[in-house]
Write a protein that holds these residues in place. Sequence first.
Motif, short mmCIF file in Angstrom:
data_model
loop_
_atom_site.label_atom_id
_atom_site.label_comp_id
_atom_site.label_asym_id
_atom_site.label_seq_id
_atom_site.Cartn_x
_atom_site.Cartn_y
_atom_site.Cartn_z
N ALA A 1 5.23 8.60 7.24
CA ALA A 1 3.70 9.08 7.10
C ALA A 1 2.82 8.40 6.46
N ALA A 2 3.60 7.56 5.35
CA ALA A 2 2.83 6.53 4.40
C ALA A 2 2.33 5.35 5.03
N ALA A 3 3.41 4.95 6.12
CA ALA A 3 2.98 3.91 6.70
C ALA A 3 1.87 3.97 7.88
N SER B 1 12.52 9.84 4.98
CA SER B 1 12.23 9.17 5.93
C SER B 1 10.89 9.58 6.60
N HIS B 2 10.76 10.94 6.45
CA HIS B 2 9.42 11.39 6.99
C HIS B 2 8.25 10.86 6.11
N ARG B 3 8.43 10.86 4.95
CA ARG B 3 7.49 10.41 3.81
C ARG B 3 7.28 8.96 3.95
N GLN C 1 0.66 -1.18 -0.15
CA GLN C 1 0.04 0.00 -0.05
C GLN C 1 0.94 1.25 0.10
N MET C 2 1.76 1.15 0.67
CA MET C 2 2.67 2.50 0.81
C MET C 2 3.21 3.11 -0.47
N PRO C 3 3.72 2.34 -1.47
CA PRO C 3 4.25 3.08 -2.74
C PRO C 3 3.03 3.44 -3.60
N ALA C 4 1.69 3.12 -3.30
CA ALA C 4 0.54 3.58 -4.04
C ALA C 4 0.26 4.96 -3.61
N LEU C 5 0.67 5.24 -2.34
CA LEU C 5 0.39 6.50 -1.59
C LEU C 5 1.37 7.60 -2.00
N ASP C 6 2.60 7.09 -2.30
CA ASP C 6 3.54 8.08 -2.51
C ASP C 6 4.51 7.42 -3.67
N ALA C 7 4.52 8.11 -4.79
CA ALA C 7 5.39 7.56 -5.99
C ALA C 7 6.96 7.43 -5.98
N GLU C 8 7.38 8.10 -4.76
CA GLU C 8 8.86 8.24 -4.53
C GLU C 8 9.19 6.95 -3.72
#
Length: 414
Positions: free
Chosen positions: A110-112, A105-107, A21-28
């Motif tokens: 946050a995604a987690a 790391s903050h991103r 799920q995390m890559p789907a929330l942030d492309a980075e």
Amino acid sequence: MSNVLAIAATTRTLRNLLLAQMPALDAELGDLEVTLQPPDVARKGISKAQLNLFLYQVVANAAWRNLDLPGQVRPGETAPPPLALNLHYVITAWGRGESDVDALSHRVLAAAMSTLHDRGVLDGNDIRNALADNDLAKQIERVRVTPLPQSVDDLSRLWTAFQTNYRTSAVYEAAVVLIDSQAATRAPLPVLRRGAQDRGVLATASAAAALDALDYPRHQSAVRLGEDIELNGRQLGTQNAVARFSSLRLDAPIDIAPQAGAAAGSLRVHLADPAEDTNAASRWAPGIYTVALRVQPPGLPPLLSNELPLALAPRITLGSLTAAAGNFALNLTCTPRICDGQRVFLLFGDRMLAPVSISNPADTQLPTALTFQLTGVAAGTYTVRLRVDGADSIPVDFSGSVPAFAANQQVVVS
């Protein structure tokens, strides 16, 4: 319920969920790696964006700790409750490389946290696909993931235990995980009859008697056979009632029907002596008792009051009331009869002696015979008492206007 793979299945499910799920929330986060290592070694050999999920504590769930599993244990059956656990995880984020100038790391963190917020209840299909042969998805309670607030001091102590430098992290709880007990369930046979005549539970609106005090005759320290005691209390009556005397020295309690006392709220109980009851000598034993009032109305269960302590004093008859100074044997008899194992002592003046012999005649109506050996007794008059299990015989004559030591309880040594 679930098997012993439940903890591992929960951890794997969380890892798979975060990784998907995390890559789907942030492309980075396309190169994100999710690890399950202790924080002090989690970053070794990894330079990509990383989230580490570490199970650092497992605690018992208080709500399920002693709760029978619904639907599996019926009333009357006994089974050990499941092992109910709360799992505590710490998640830690890293950016790429050794430095984190873009705060990646903050991103990651946050995604987690966003993923765990949106998927607060683990999906059954995710659990089944996480680990082969686990059956966590079948348990009656869903596994919920919630943040576990931690103060700065708590986090500081936590990272000190990890023995590594502190990084910004968050703590979550996954609860509840129920692991099957392997102990056997016990199921009793069906009830065929509920009480006498299958009448079921009987209830009565009356309160049980309550005993407040017990009075001995003439303010003595004990009662003797042939005397009365007075029971004082509340809800006392004579109808369907017996005074129950219990002792560790007797095979069964002794029940005596009480009589109305001299005042309201009191009952009088007479203890028959051998002249009134030929079996009294063997029916009783000197020593300590408890007495309670037992009331059993017809067709209803008995009601038993509280118990009060009672001392039953022995009556003794001296074999001789005179003796020569020096050494001599003193013989006496005791009613009621002494039971095996009772502690017996003679109080001769200020002396205390153990018996040389104790014998109970074959005729149960006869008293116990005892012999004591005395040495170096000077001339004088000695009052004699027999102590049995802490209850002393009463060497007092109450027939006169003033109590005095009874002559038949004394030995004159000359």
